[in-house]
Scaffold this motif. Structure first.
Motif, mmCIF file in Angstrom:
data_model
loop_
_atom_site.group_PDB
_atom_site.id
_atom_site.type_symbol
_atom_site.label_atom_id
_atom_site.label_comp_id
_atom_site.label_asym_id
_atom_site.label_seq_id
_atom_site.Cartn_x
_atom_site.Cartn_y
_atom_site.Cartn_z
ATOM 1 N N CYS A 152 0.840 -1.203 0.000
ATOM 2 C CA CYS A 152 0.000 0.000 0.000
ATOM 3 C C CYS A 152 0.873 1.251 0.000
ATOM 4 O O CYS A 152 1.819 1.371 0.787
ATOM 5 C CB CYS A 152 -0.909 -0.006 1.231
ATOM 6 N N TYR A 153 0.541 2.176 -0.889
ATOM 7 C CA TYR A 153 1.197 3.486 -0.907
ATOM 8 C C TYR A 153 0.364 4.464 -0.082
ATOM 9 O O TYR A 153 -0.792 4.744 -0.415
ATOM 10 C CB TYR A 153 1.333 4.008 -2.335
ATOM 11 N N ASN A 154 0.964 4.971 0.974
ATOM 12 C CA ASN A 154 0.304 5.963 1.820
ATOM 13 C C ASN A 154 0.530 7.349 1.223
ATOM 14 O O ASN A 154 1.626 7.905 1.300
ATOM 15 C CB ASN A 154 0.871 5.874 3.239
ATOM 16 N N CYS A 155 -0.514 7.913 0.618
ATOM 17 C CA CYS A 155 -0.393 9.191 -0.102
ATOM 18 C C CYS A 155 -0.819 10.393 0.734
ATOM 19 O O CYS A 155 -1.175 11.440 0.188
ATOM 20 C CB CYS A 155 -1.220 9.138 -1.387
ATOM 21 N N VAL A 187 1.511 -8.855 -7.052
ATOM 22 C CA VAL A 187 1.413 -7.912 -5.939
ATOM 23 C C VAL A 187 0.145 -7.086 -6.118
ATOM 24 O O VAL A 187 -0.117 -6.562 -7.203
ATOM 25 C CB VAL A 187 2.638 -6.979 -5.873
ATOM 26 N N GLN A 188 -0.611 -6.983 -5.059
ATOM 27 C CA GLN A 188 -1.842 -6.193 -5.060
ATOM 28 C C GLN A 188 -1.507 -4.791 -4.545
ATOM 29 O O GLN A 188 -1.323 -4.581 -3.354
ATOM 30 C CB GLN A 188 -2.872 -6.876 -4.155
ATOM 31 N N PHE A 189 -1.413 -3.847 -5.466
ATOM 32 C CA PHE A 189 -1.039 -2.481 -5.101
ATOM 33 C C PHE A 189 -2.279 -1.678 -4.697
ATOM 34 O O PHE A 189 -3.308 -1.721 -5.376
ATOM 35 C CB PHE A 189 -0.342 -1.778 -6.264
ATOM 36 N N HIS A 190 -2.136 -0.934 -3.602
ATOM 37 C CA HIS A 190 -3.200 -0.048 -3.122
ATOM 38 C C HIS A 190 -2.639 1.367 -2.979
ATOM 39 O O HIS A 190 -1.488 1.557 -2.574
ATOM 40 C CB HIS A 190 -3.730 -0.512 -1.765
ATOM 41 N N PHE A 191 -3.471 2.350 -3.308
ATOM 42 C CA PHE A 191 -3.163 3.759 -3.055
ATOM 43 C C PHE A 191 -4.217 4.287 -2.095
ATOM 44 O O PHE A 191 -5.415 4.235 -2.398
ATOM 45 C CB PHE A 191 -3.198 4.579 -4.346
ATOM 46 N N THR A 192 -3.800 4.788 -0.950
ATOM 47 C CA THR A 192 -4.753 5.355 0.004
ATOM 48 C C THR A 192 -4.537 6.861 0.127
ATOM 49 O O THR A 192 -3.462 7.375 -0.196
ATOM 50 C CB THR A 192 -4.606 4.696 1.388
ATOM 51 N N SER A 193 -5.577 7.550 0.592
ATOM 52 C CA SER A 193 -5.554 9.019 0.728
ATOM 53 C C SER A 193 -5.272 9.683 -0.619
ATOM 54 O O SER A 193 -4.582 10.701 -0.696
ATOM 55 C CB SER A 193 -4.508 9.465 1.758
ATOM 56 N N ASP A 198 -5.789 15.074 -7.140
ATOM 57 C CA ASP A 198 -4.407 15.253 -6.688
ATOM 58 C C ASP A 198 -3.449 15.304 -7.874
ATOM 59 O O ASP A 198 -3.635 14.594 -8.867
ATOM 60 C CB ASP A 198 -4.001 14.113 -5.746
ATOM 61 N N GLU A 199 -2.414 16.116 -7.739
ATOM 62 C CA GLU A 199 -1.413 16.241 -8.796
ATOM 63 C C GLU A 199 -0.714 14.905 -9.051
ATOM 64 O O GLU A 199 -0.382 14.569 -10.194
ATOM 65 C CB GLU A 199 -0.383 17.303 -8.400
ATOM 66 N N PHE A 200 -0.501 14.143 -7.999
ATOM 67 C CA PHE A 200 0.140 12.833 -8.129
ATOM 68 C C PHE A 200 -0.700 11.907 -9.008
ATOM 69 O O PHE A 200 -0.179 11.210 -9.887
ATOM 70 C CB PHE A 200 0.333 12.233 -6.736
ATOM 71 N N HIS A 201 -2.003 11.913 -8.793
ATOM 72 C CA HIS A 201 -2.914 11.103 -9.613
ATOM 73 C C HIS A 201 -2.872 11.567 -11.068
ATOM 74 O O HIS A 201 -2.852 10.746 -12.004
ATOM 75 C CB HIS A 201 -4.335 11.211 -9.057
ATOM 76 N N THR A 202 -2.838 12.879 -11.263
ATOM 77 C CA THR A 202 -2.786 13.430 -12.621
ATOM 78 C C THR A 202 -1.506 13.017 -13.337
ATOM 79 O O THR A 202 -1.522 12.653 -14.520
ATOM 80 C CB THR A 202 -2.888 14.966 -12.570
ATOM 81 N N GLN A 203 -0.385 13.065 -12.614
ATOM 82 C CA GLN A 203 0.902 12.667 -13.208
ATOM 83 C C GLN A 203 0.875 11.196 -13.621
ATOM 84 O O GLN A 203 1.313 10.837 -14.726
ATOM 85 C CB GLN A 203 2.026 12.898 -12.194
ATOM 86 N N LEU A 204 0.371 10.339 -12.743
ATOM 87 C CA LEU A 204 0.305 8.910 -13.065
ATOM 88 C C LEU A 204 -0.620 8.650 -14.251
ATOM 89 O O LEU A 204 -0.329 7.811 -15.109
ATOM 90 C CB LEU A 204 -0.189 8.121 -11.845
ATOM 91 N N ARG A 205 -1.713 9.381 -14.300
ATOM 92 C CA ARG A 205 -2.691 9.168 -15.373
ATOM 93 C C ARG A 205 -2.166 9.659 -16.719
ATOM 94 O O ARG A 205 -2.263 8.955 -17.728
ATOM 95 C CB ARG A 205 -3.989 9.898 -15.015
ATOM 96 N N SER A 219 -9.751 6.780 -1.333
ATOM 97 C CA SER A 219 -9.632 8.148 -0.820
ATOM 98 C C SER A 219 -9.441 8.153 0.695
ATOM 99 O O SER A 219 -9.008 9.149 1.274
ATOM 100 C CB SER A 219 -10.875 8.961 -1.190
ATOM 101 N N GLU A 220 -9.752 7.025 1.356
ATOM 102 C CA GLU A 220 -9.619 6.934 2.811
ATOM 103 C C GLU A 220 -8.164 6.669 3.209
ATOM 104 O O GLU A 220 -7.338 6.285 2.393
ATOM 105 C CB GLU A 220 -10.507 5.810 3.370
#
Length: 368
Positions: A152-155, A187-193, A198-205, A219-220
């Motif tokens: 899990c990536y804690n964002c 590997v089951q990747f999770h992104f939380t928060s 978010d700019e990070f989401h935009t960059q990845l997309r 989002s939690e």
């Protein structure tokens, strides 16, 4: 009397006008002299600057910063990074074109010498093989999405980073995701928060096609998504070391690229919620040069490699950047005495420097 006075007035005015004209002429001459002197000074200054320009070497100019001071080591490194970045960016289209041309030439070489029916069969088999690979890739990604080990990536620290740090983080996450595909370990990747705004989401997309990834986005906060007794927060500031990676635990990595290396952020956050914190057993297997803070993708690579190899030493040797390592530990007193002659031969072969520290045996990686 009146006529005499009247006759004197024009003469007085003429004298006055004459003296005024003389004064104006003198003032004009003085102004011209000043302008001429200023012009001469400007010419001299221009000549001096031209001489200085010819005398100053461009290398000397490159050694000073915008403040006229000698560049620091940090400024030189930054300048070099920017130069290499621009160079790679400039060469990227050409490299892509070369790769495409190379594939085309390889295909033409394979087709050369085949008759029309053989070419049709070859291309058909090639297309079928590509479809099979694509199908297997999708099956693997779905398995990873549903059943893989949980990382899990804690964002929640995104607001602490600038644009460059967010961009670097996006690239590191991209590298970690594709390392999982390369190693074929689900590997089951999770992104939380994390939200779509978010700019990070935009960059990845936009840069790395996040829409095609098989990942979970929440989002939690992570402590509200997973059972708390299954959460293991990886932090370089933790006291307990990670010894094994289990399939029923969630390993939380802070999505943070901090150039100043802020300490204890993830550790304090986890402690506030009474969560388990652990650190990678780096100190047990090698001595660090500086900080033990690793890139996000490096941590992911270490976890995946350990799941495959089950050997921390081998994993660290392969995954930890050499700039982080002073020397590796190659044994302890429990392993018994070592053959000094064998050590000498090994040293001749590898040109490595051996160190002793508290009974542990280290080998220096930078010795020459």
């Amino acid at each position: 009397m009146g006529s005499a006075e009247g006759g004197d007035q024009p003469g007085g005015e003429a004298a006055e006008n004459s003296s005024s004209g003389t004064a104006d002429g003198q003032a004009k001459n003085q102004t011209d002299d000043r302008v001429e002197n200023q012009t001469d000074h400007l010419d001299e200054a221009g000549t001096l600057l031209a001489c200085l320009a010819n005398a100053v070497d461009q290398e000397d100019v490159d050694k000073v910063n915008s403040r006229g001071e000698k560049k620091t080591k940090k400024e030189k490194k930054k300048e070099k990074r920017e130069y290499l970045k621009e160079k790679r960016k400039k060469n990227r289209p050409e490299e892509k074109k070369k790769r495409k041309e190379k594939k085309k030439n390889e295909l033409l070489k394979a087709l050369n010498g085949l008759n029309p029916s053989e070419r049709i069969q070859f291309l058909s088999e090639r297309r079928a093989l590509q479809e099979e690979r694509k199908k297997k890739r999708q099956q693997f990604l779905m398995k990873a999405y549903n059943e893989g080990y949980k990382i899990c990536y804690n964002c929640s620290f995104l607001n602490l980073m600038g644009e460059k740090e967010v961009s670097s983080l996006a690239k590191q996450v991209f590298l970690g995701y594709h390392y999982m595909i390369k190693e074929q370990l689900p590997v089951q990747f999770h992104f939380t928060s994390l939200t779509s705004g978010d700019e990070f989401h935009t960059q990845l997309r936009d840069k790395y096609a996040l829409g095609k990834w098989r990942v979970h986005i929440h989002s939690e906060d992570y402590w509200d998504v997973f059972p708390r007794d299954k959460i293991v927060v990886l932090s370089p500031d933790a006291e307990e070391e990670l010894t094994e990676v289990l399939d029923d635990e969630v390993y939380v990595i802070s999505a943070l690229v901090d150039r100043s290396v802020s300490k204890n952020l993830s550790f304090y956050q986890a402690s506030l919620h009474n969560l388990v914190t652990k650190k990678l057993p780096l100190e047990k297997y090698f001595k660090k040069k500086k900080s033990n803070v690793l890139n996000v993708n490096t941590v992911v690579e270490i976890l995946i490699s350990f799941l495959k190899k089950k050997n921390w030493m081998q994993v660290f040797q392969e995954c930890v950047p050499q700039k982080k390592v002073l020397c590796f530990c190659y044994g302890s007193p429990a392993e018994g005495p070592r053959d000094e002659a064998a050590d000498a031969d090994e040293g001749k072969k590898t040109d490595e420097l051996y160190l002793e520290d508290n009974g542990k045996r280290y080998v220096h990686q930078d010795a020459s």
